[in-house]
Design a protein around this motif. Structure first.
Motif, PDB file in Angstrom:
ATOM      1  N   LEU A 242    -120.584 -11.761  -2.768  1.00 56.18           N
ATOM      2  CA  LEU A 242    -121.303 -12.609  -3.719  1.00 56.18           C
ATOM      3  C   LEU A 242    -121.480 -11.871  -5.036  1.00 56.18           C
ATOM      4  N   THR A 243    -121.161 -12.550  -6.149  1.00 57.56           N
ATOM      5  CA  THR A 243    -121.440 -11.971  -7.461  1.00 57.56           C
ATOM      6  C   THR A 243    -122.539 -12.779  -8.146  1.00 57.56           C
ATOM      7  N   GLU A 244    -123.306 -12.092  -8.996  1.00 57.44           N
ATOM      8  CA  GLU A 244    -124.417 -12.777  -9.662  1.00 57.44           C
ATOM      9  C   GLU A 244    -123.915 -13.858 -10.601  1.00 57.44           C
ATOM     10  N   ARG A 245    -122.759 -13.602 -11.220  1.00 58.55           N
ATOM     11  CA  ARG A 245    -122.216 -14.602 -12.136  1.00 58.55           C
ATOM     12  C   ARG A 245    -120.698 -14.494 -12.160  1.00 58.55           C
ATOM     13  N   PHE A 246    -120.068 -15.572 -12.596  1.00 58.74           N
ATOM     14  CA  PHE A 246    -118.625 -15.599 -12.724  1.00 58.74           C
ATOM     15  C   PHE A 246    -118.189 -14.862 -13.978  1.00 58.74           C
ATOM     16  N   SER A 247    -117.147 -14.042 -13.866  1.00 53.30           N
ATOM     17  CA  SER A 247    -116.560 -13.360 -15.010  1.00 53.30           C
ATOM     18  C   SER A 247    -115.070 -13.630 -15.003  1.00 53.30           C
ATOM     19  N   ALA A 248    -114.582 -14.319 -16.042  1.00 55.90           N
ATOM     20  CA  ALA A 248    -113.150 -14.632 -16.112  1.00 55.90           C
ATOM     21  C   ALA A 248    -112.313 -13.369 -16.263  1.00 55.90           C
ATOM     22  N   SER A 249    -112.771 -12.430 -17.071  1.00 64.11           N
ATOM     23  CA  SER A 249    -111.984 -11.220 -17.324  1.00 64.11           C
ATOM     24  C   SER A 249    -111.981 -10.268 -16.131  1.00 64.11           C
ATOM     25  N   ARG A 250    -113.017 -10.353 -15.292  1.00 65.90           N
ATOM     26  CA  ARG A 250    -113.130  -9.403 -14.178  1.00 65.90           C
ATOM     27  C   ARG A 250    -112.900 -10.042 -12.815  1.00 65.90           C
ATOM     28  N   TYR A 251    -112.486 -11.307 -12.795  1.00 68.67           N
ATOM     29  CA  TYR A 251    -112.423 -12.031 -11.522  1.00 68.67           C
ATOM     30  C   TYR A 251    -111.600 -11.277 -10.470  1.00 68.67           C
ATOM     31  N   PHE A 252    -110.364 -10.972 -10.772  1.00 69.86           N
ATOM     32  CA  PHE A 252    -109.507 -10.331  -9.778  1.00 69.86           C
ATOM     33  C   PHE A 252    -109.866  -8.859  -9.586  1.00 69.86           C
ATOM     34  N   LYS A 253    -110.425  -8.214 -10.594  1.00 71.40           N
ATOM     35  CA  LYS A 253    -110.874  -6.833 -10.442  1.00 71.40           C
ATOM     36  C   LYS A 253    -112.053  -6.764  -9.480  1.00 71.40           C
ATOM     37  N   GLN A 254    -112.988  -7.711  -9.597  1.00 69.20           N
ATOM     38  CA  GLN A 254    -114.111  -7.759  -8.667  1.00 69.20           C
ATOM     39  C   GLN A 254    -113.636  -8.110  -7.268  1.00 69.20           C
ATOM     40  N   ALA A 255    -112.718  -9.053  -7.174  1.00 74.85           N
ATOM     41  CA  ALA A 255    -112.194  -9.451  -5.867  1.00 74.85           C
ATOM     42  C   ALA A 255    -111.584  -8.252  -5.152  1.00 74.85           C
ATOM     43  N   LYS A 256    -110.827  -7.468  -5.898  1.00 74.16           N
ATOM     44  CA  LYS A 256    -110.211  -6.276  -5.309  1.00 74.16           C
ATOM     45  C   LYS A 256    -111.270  -5.262  -4.903  1.00 74.16           C
ATOM     46  N   ARG A 257    -112.239  -5.024  -5.796  1.00 77.11           N
ATOM     47  CA  ARG A 257    -113.281  -4.041  -5.532  1.00 77.11           C
ATOM     48  C   ARG A 257    -114.123  -4.411  -4.313  1.00 77.11           C
ATOM     49  N   LEU A 258    -114.361  -5.710  -4.129  1.00 81.07           N
ATOM     50  CA  LEU A 258    -115.219  -6.175  -3.043  1.00 81.07           C
ATOM     51  C   LEU A 258    -114.440  -6.543  -1.781  1.00 81.07           C
ATOM     52  N   GLY A 259    -113.134  -6.403  -1.814  1.00 76.95           N
ATOM     53  CA  GLY A 259    -112.329  -6.648  -0.624  1.00 76.95           C
ATOM     54  C   GLY A 259    -112.242  -8.101  -0.208  1.00 76.95           C
ATOM     55  N   ALA A 260    -112.282  -9.013  -1.181  1.00 77.30           N
ATOM     56  CA  ALA A 260    -112.249 -10.447  -0.866  1.00 77.30           C
ATOM     57  C   ALA A 260    -110.855 -10.888  -0.449  1.00 77.30           C
ATOM     58  N   THR A 261    -110.808 -11.891   0.442  1.00 77.14           N
ATOM     59  CA  THR A 261    -109.513 -12.406   0.914  1.00 77.14           C
ATOM     60  C   THR A 261    -109.297 -13.879   0.595  1.00 77.14           C
ATOM     61  N   VAL A 262    -110.360 -14.626   0.351  1.00 77.62           N
ATOM     62  CA  VAL A 262    -110.241 -16.045  -0.017  1.00 77.62           C
ATOM     63  C   VAL A 262    -111.276 -16.353  -1.098  1.00 77.62           C
ATOM     64  N   GLY A 263    -110.967 -17.356  -1.936  1.00 72.19           N
ATOM     65  CA  GLY A 263    -111.879 -17.668  -3.028  1.00 72.19           C
ATOM     66  C   GLY A 263    -111.940 -19.145  -3.334  1.00 72.19           C
ATOM     67  N   SER A 264    -112.900 -19.511  -4.167  1.00 70.30           N
ATOM     68  CA  SER A 264    -113.104 -20.905  -4.560  1.00 70.30           C
ATOM     69  C   SER A 264    -113.384 -20.965  -6.054  1.00 70.30           C
ATOM     70  N   LEU A 265    -112.701 -21.890  -6.743  1.00 67.30           N
ATOM     71  CA  LEU A 265    -112.890 -22.061  -8.182  1.00 67.30           C
ATOM     72  C   LEU A 265    -112.867 -23.540  -8.546  1.00 67.30           C
ATOM     73  N   PHE A 266    -113.267 -23.834  -9.766  1.00 67.72           N
ATOM     74  CA  PHE A 266    -113.090 -25.150 -10.359  1.00 67.72           C
ATOM     75  C   PHE A 266    -112.032 -25.043 -11.449  1.00 67.72           C
ATOM     76  N   ALA A 267    -111.680 -26.176 -12.021  1.00 74.93           N
ATOM     77  CA  ALA A 267    -110.639 -26.194 -13.044  1.00 74.93           C
ATOM     78  C   ALA A 267    -111.016 -25.328 -14.247  1.00 74.93           C
ATOM     79  N   ALA A 268    -112.239 -25.463 -14.740  1.00 74.81           N
ATOM     80  CA  ALA A 268    -112.645 -24.714 -15.936  1.00 74.81           C
ATOM     81  C   ALA A 268    -112.534 -23.202 -15.741  1.00 74.81           C
ATOM     82  N   PRO A 269    -113.040 -22.632 -14.637  1.00 74.50           N
ATOM     83  CA  PRO A 269    -112.852 -21.189 -14.437  1.00 74.50           C
ATOM     84  C   PRO A 269    -111.389 -20.768 -14.353  1.00 74.50           C
ATOM     85  N   ILE A 270    -110.536 -21.618 -13.771  1.00 73.20           N
ATOM     86  CA  ILE A 270    -109.107 -21.297 -13.722  1.00 73.20           C
ATOM     87  C   ILE A 270    -108.544 -21.187 -15.138  1.00 73.20           C
ATOM     88  N   ARG A 271    -108.892 -22.147 -15.996  1.00 77.38           N
ATOM     89  CA  ARG A 271    -108.417 -22.103 -17.382  1.00 77.38           C
ATOM     90  C   ARG A 271    -108.999 -20.893 -18.127  1.00 77.38           C
TER      91      ARG A 271
END
Length: 521
Positions: A242-271
């Motif tokens: 769990l992250t406190e807030r969404f970060s577009a620039s750090r999304y995949f860096k946080q995912a890697k750091r936290l060992g995530a394997t699956v994720g959920s987004l909306f259209a706006a965060p993808i863009r």
């Protein structure tokens, strides 16, 4: 008996504690990138302690408690502690104003509010207008002025004896308010069975297992984060990052750091992620699948999957459907410009105004078959008229338009309220937006209908351009003329830098319509 039986959230958590007591359940990274971790056993202990705090404050089965919190551990602990004693969580958006919170607190008749010091002033300002509210507690507070309201201290001082409150799977566990457009938000009643059902549907639809870790960056007050991320993880004994807030620039860096394997987004965060300066190292992550909702253009889908080497799955769901009734198949052909096909436990139809199924290729309303209180919402709080309108003979009427293609996939058209009536013709705003957004200069678009004396409604488009791009209104209208029937072409286009949005990135078209109406007066 169905797959849920009489299981409650308390039963499910206890089951997983017996299986995975010393395994990480919750990994939290706050906005300063400090990290906190709880095993299943530690989480259950915190839940039991907070349950005792609630009981000591007179919170009983059926009592509403409002959570006005950003993403943090206290949110999830509070959610399950309330469920532990049969009380009802009312999660709210921290961006809500005092006036909006006054409505929610009074409509829900909440006796207790849990928030943070940062948001306290908006409630003290209206304290005299909150007759039901008895107490406010503060999460993540380390000051002295409000030390008696310190949630952490109260939890630490409580005993961890598990409360013995009789619970039923169809008891209401939460009330989630839908975002209002032309009327006040409605409180959607969510049962223990609802939560468990959606965990089952989602975990099986994405083949989630105990070794997976959900990457949760969307706001916890929203159904998506609760239903699809948290509950699917708990269902199989997986973990949540769990992250406190969404970060577009750090999304995949946080995912890697936290060992995530699956994720959920909306259209706006993808863009937003695509709009960042590309770092090729962002390919080096452990996420295998990201499911998403809302329209993303086809070229953006391709770009995202290629840049980040991750598979996307578009799905369709809403607060009232509980689970995901439509989703692109994990093991079949993915057509992510569609919202997929029916998932486990659901039957979905597209019907006309008389309730008759339309032919493939024709537009109609999505309706979803289920059992209220189990696979569909139980109803709307203190609103029997709206409940009866939405739930008819075991079918939830979603208010969303779609069509079924010859391929058997469902294609979202628009919200029924977003259909534009122009000179007797129905125009789907989503169709016009798709064409506008396909222009290489366009980042995003939003189309609305505005009053027009001659044609009922005129079509107005709001457009955000890619940085550094330029195009005139007439050039973009000409682009639309070449690709749309004459009656669907926008009458005017307004270029803007940003759209008003909800906390999960949905464009608030009612605000655009209001602003356009003021300009046209």
């Amino acid at each position: 008996m169905d797959i849920i039986g009489n299981k409650t959230l308390k039963d499910l958590l206890n089951e997983k504690v017996r299986m995975y007591r010393n395994k990480t359940f919750l990994l939290f990274e706050d906005k300063e990138e400090s990290r906190f971790e709880l095993t299943y056993g530690q989480f259950a202990s915190q839940v039991n302690r907070l349950s005792q705090v609630f009981l000591n404050f007179g919170i009983k089965k059926g009592t509403h408690v409002t959570l006005h919190l950003p993403n943090n551990m206290e949110f999830i602990i509070s959610w399950f502690a309330l469920a532990n004693i049969g009380a009802i969580m009312v999660p709210t958006n921290v961006l809500s104003t005092s006036d909006e919170m006054e409505y929610v607190l009074n409509h829900s008749e909440s006796l207790l509010l849990i928030t943070e010091e940062e948001y306290l002033e908006k409630f003290t300002r209206i304290r005299d207008q909150l007759p039901y509210l008895q107490r406010i507690l503060l999460a993540r507070y380390d000051g002295e002025e409000y030390k008696d309201l310190n949630l952490s201290r109260l939890i630490a001082a409580a005993n961890e004896e598990e409360p013995n409150i009789p619970l039923d799977s169809e008891d209401v566990a939460a009330m989630l308010y839908t975002s209002g457009t032309t009327s006040k938000p409605k409180g959607v009643l969510i049962t223990h069975a609802n939560y468990i059902f959606t965990g089952e549907v989602m975990s099986k639809s994405i083949r989630l297992g105990p070794d997976d870790r959900q990457f949760l960056v969307l706001p916890l007050f929203h159904g998506n984060a609760q239903y699809y991320s948290t509950m699917s993880a708990l269902d199989v004994g997986a973990s949540v990052a769990l992250t406190e807030r969404f970060s577009a620039s750090r999304y995949f860096k946080q995912a890697k750091r936290l060992g995530a394997t699956v994720g959920s987004l909306f259209a706006a965060p993808i863009r937003m992620i695509l709009a960042q300066n590309y770092d090729s190292d962002d390919k080096n992550h452990s996420i295998r699948i990201i499911w998403f909702a809302q329209m993303v253009s086809e070229h953006q889908l391709v770009e995202f999957e290629e840049k980040f080497e991750v598979s996307l799955l578009q799905m369709y769901g809403m607060t009232e459907t509980i689970g995901v009734p439509l989703m692109n198949p994990l093991d079949g052909i993915r057509k992510n410009v569609s919202i997929g096909k029916p998932t486990i436990g659901y039957e979905v139809k597209v019907v006309d105004s008389n309730g008759d199924e339309v032919q493939d290729g024709q537009t109609g309303q999505i309706i979803v078959k289920g059992v209220p209180g189990r696979s569909l919402m139980k109803g709307y709080f203190k609103n029997p008229e709206a409940t009866a309108e939405a739930l008819q003979n075991g079918w939830l009427h979603t208010g969303d338009n779609a069509k079924i293609g010859e391929d058997g996939y469902f294609y979202f058209v628009d919200r029924m309220k977003d259909m534009i009536k122009r000179s007797g013709e129905n125009v789907a705003a989503n169709e016009v937006e798709s064409v506008i957004s396909s222009h290489p200069s366009v980042y995003e678009s939003a189309v609305i209908g505005i009053p027009d004396e001659m044609r009922d409604e005129a079509i107005k488009a709001f457009v955000i351009l890619h940085e550094g791009q330029q195009i005139s209104e007439e050039e973009l209208i000409t682009f639309c003329r070449e690709r749309l029937a004459k009656f669907k072409v926008p009458d005017s286009i307004e270029f803007t830098k940003e759209f008003p949005r909800t906390s999960v990135g949905k464009i608030q078209k009612h605000i655009l319509k209001k602003e356009a109406s003021i300009i046209n007066l």
